[in-house]
Scaffold this motif. Structure first.
Motif, short mmCIF file in Angstrom:
data_model
loop_
_atom_site.label_atom_id
_atom_site.label_comp_id
_atom_site.label_asym_id
_atom_site.label_seq_id
_atom_site.Cartn_x
_atom_site.Cartn_y
_atom_site.Cartn_z
N LYS B 20 0.84 -1.18 0.00
CA LYS B 20 0.00 0.00 0.00
C LYS B 20 0.88 1.25 0.00
O LYS B 20 0.66 2.20 -0.74
CB LYS B 20 -0.89 0.00 1.25
CG LYS B 20 -2.16 0.81 1.13
CD LYS B 20 -2.97 0.58 2.39
CE LYS B 20 -4.21 1.44 2.46
NZ LYS B 20 -4.90 1.23 3.76
N ARG B 24 0.42 0.65 -4.39
CA ARG B 24 -0.34 -0.41 -5.06
C ARG B 24 -1.77 -0.48 -4.53
O ARG B 24 -2.02 -0.18 -3.36
CB ARG B 24 0.35 -1.76 -4.81
CG ARG B 24 1.78 -1.82 -5.33
CD ARG B 24 1.76 -2.17 -6.78
NE ARG B 24 1.11 -3.45 -6.92
CZ ARG B 24 1.71 -4.62 -6.72
NH1 ARG B 24 2.98 -4.64 -6.39
NH2 ARG B 24 1.05 -5.74 -6.86
N THR B 25 -2.70 -0.92 -5.39
CA THR B 25 -4.07 -1.07 -4.93
C THR B 25 -4.56 -2.51 -5.03
O THR B 25 -5.53 -2.89 -4.39
CB THR B 25 -5.04 -0.18 -5.73
OG1 THR B 25 -4.96 -0.58 -7.11
CG2 THR B 25 -4.66 1.29 -5.62
N THR B 26 -3.87 -3.31 -5.84
CA THR B 26 -4.25 -4.73 -5.92
C THR B 26 -3.00 -5.60 -5.83
O THR B 26 -1.89 -5.13 -6.04
CB THR B 26 -4.96 -5.05 -7.24
OG1 THR B 26 -4.05 -4.83 -8.32
CG2 THR B 26 -6.20 -4.22 -7.44
N GLU B 61 -8.17 -6.81 -4.06
CA GLU B 61 -8.11 -5.42 -3.62
C GLU B 61 -7.37 -5.33 -2.28
O GLU B 61 -7.80 -5.92 -1.28
CB GLU B 61 -9.52 -4.87 -3.39
CG GLU B 61 -10.32 -4.60 -4.65
CD GLU B 61 -9.94 -3.25 -5.27
OE1 GLU B 61 -9.41 -2.39 -4.51
OE2 GLU B 61 -10.17 -3.06 -6.47
N GLY B 63 -7.09 -2.83 -0.14
CA GLY B 63 -7.89 -2.20 0.90
C GLY B 63 -8.91 -3.16 1.49
O GLY B 63 -9.06 -3.25 2.71
#
Lengths: 222, 222
Positions: B20, B24-26, B61, B63
């Motif tokens: 993160k 990065r988001t995935t 994901e 998050g």
DNA sequence: ATCGAACCGTTAATCAATTAACAATATATG
DNA sequence: CATATATTGTTAATTGATTAACGGTTCGAT
């Protein structure tokens, strides 16, 4: 998992010391199993692995078992260790009794803060990290205990490895990188807390305290 | 071993935070697996257990994963904790950053030494253990951190349980007894040292240091 | 001296955890 | 729009760890 066996061996040592203290000289696989919370056949298999033999009616010799466990874990061969990071945690370890029969002997302590360098902690003078290399070389140090902030961890690791160290006991809350051949044992305290948090989730609706009599041995430690 | 999964989940959290931070988001199961040192199918099975779904070409994901991990480990629900034993180790823990996102919030500190009672440690006033019971009752404390000498451990455990506590984080180098329903998480530091001792036994004849480039991720922590 | 119980050593069976394999599916590319 | 590809979800195979079962031995009792 080889690690699981090591934990069992350490646990056996614990209970053997207790039994010895109570004046016992032998113990059966059944009794030890009960204390540790595993099956007696598991215990017997571990003892076969240790190449210790028991006798059909009396069990295993406690003294012999202890000897073999010490030898298997290499606890009698005292290896030189240094500690880097003389903050609260470092000091706590320096003063603690964990070094007895641990396989290591704490030989020197380092920090980079002028305020602590030169002070004496439990008989050891705190030195500047720039002396690390030469001390490790001259005093046959083979391992390092890392109690520095996460941000400083990898840098110190580099120094330790450069000086020829082969094992690291890491308390810094970060993953450190070391070349193959250097053993890293992480002691991530936060993980203990998180594990407790998870375990307590299930116990939400706890019953009213039972009387203190029916306490049971804690089997959750392995 | 349920415990092994929990350790993996904690490890995922670590790496997700790192990813993160890198923007990065995935992340794919393959990448996480590589970082943690397990197979990608193990990762995917853990995620199914968490009931999180990934997308065939992009992965999971970050998050969403973090959220679910936090929730699974119950890290967002801050549970009240007290610490007993304000020696070097106790102080180290009080000052440390481990309480962030740990699922616990340190609410009070106790000791039985007149010399420390009344002093303020990181904002918390050290109280006499005789106040333990009432504080636990009045401040909704559900867990206790035990950093007292081994000899005093079981006595304090009794007090904690009498006061209604449901979880104990034990640093005392002794096995403590608690009734069913009370979770005990042991943090036996000596065991870490012994494990390192054993592991180093095998590395006796270490090769000459390779260059620092070919460092590898340490996979021995789980 | 013989019997029988207690316990070990060992092998077989069970259970759990991990990895491998592959069909299904979403996205990128032309 | 069609095709290729990366990656998931899922089931099967494998590996590993744990427990169960039982024949073999020692020792105490009669």
């Amino acid at each position: 998992m080889q690690r699981a066996r090591i934990f069992r061996l350490e646990s056996y040592l614990d209970h053997l010391a207790e039994l010895k203290l109570a004046g016992r000289t032998t113990v059966t696989s059944e009794e030890l199993a009960g204390r540790v919370g595993i099956s007696s056949s598991r215990v017997r298999q571990d003892f076969i692995y240790l190449q210790v033999e028991g006798k059909p009616r009396s069990g295993y010799e406690i003294g012999e078992l202890e000897m073999l466990l010490y030898s298997e874990l290499d606890l009698l061969h005292e290896k030189g260790m240094v500690l880097i990071g003389c903050g609260n945690l470092g000091r706590a370890l320096i003063f603690s009794g964990i070094w007895e029969h641990s396989g290591f002997s704490l030989k020197a302590v380092f920090d980079n803060q002028a305020s602590v360098i030169g002070s004496v902690v439990n008989g050891l003078t705190v030195r500047h990290v720039r002396e690390l290399h030469s001390v490790v070389r001259s005093e046959e140090i083979v391992a390092g205990c890392l109690t520095v902030p996460a941000i400083a961890a990898q840098g110190v690791v580099q120094m330790l490895i450069g000086a020829g160290i082969r094992g690291i006991w890491n308390f810094a809350p970060t993953e450190i990188k070391a070349p193959a051949g250097v053993v890293v044992e992480n002691q991530r305290l936060e993980q203990g807390l998180m594990t407790l948090s998870f375990a307590m989730k299930e116990t939400r609706a706890a019953p009213i305290r039972p009387d203190l009599e029916n306490y049971v041995h804690d089997a959750s430690s392995s």
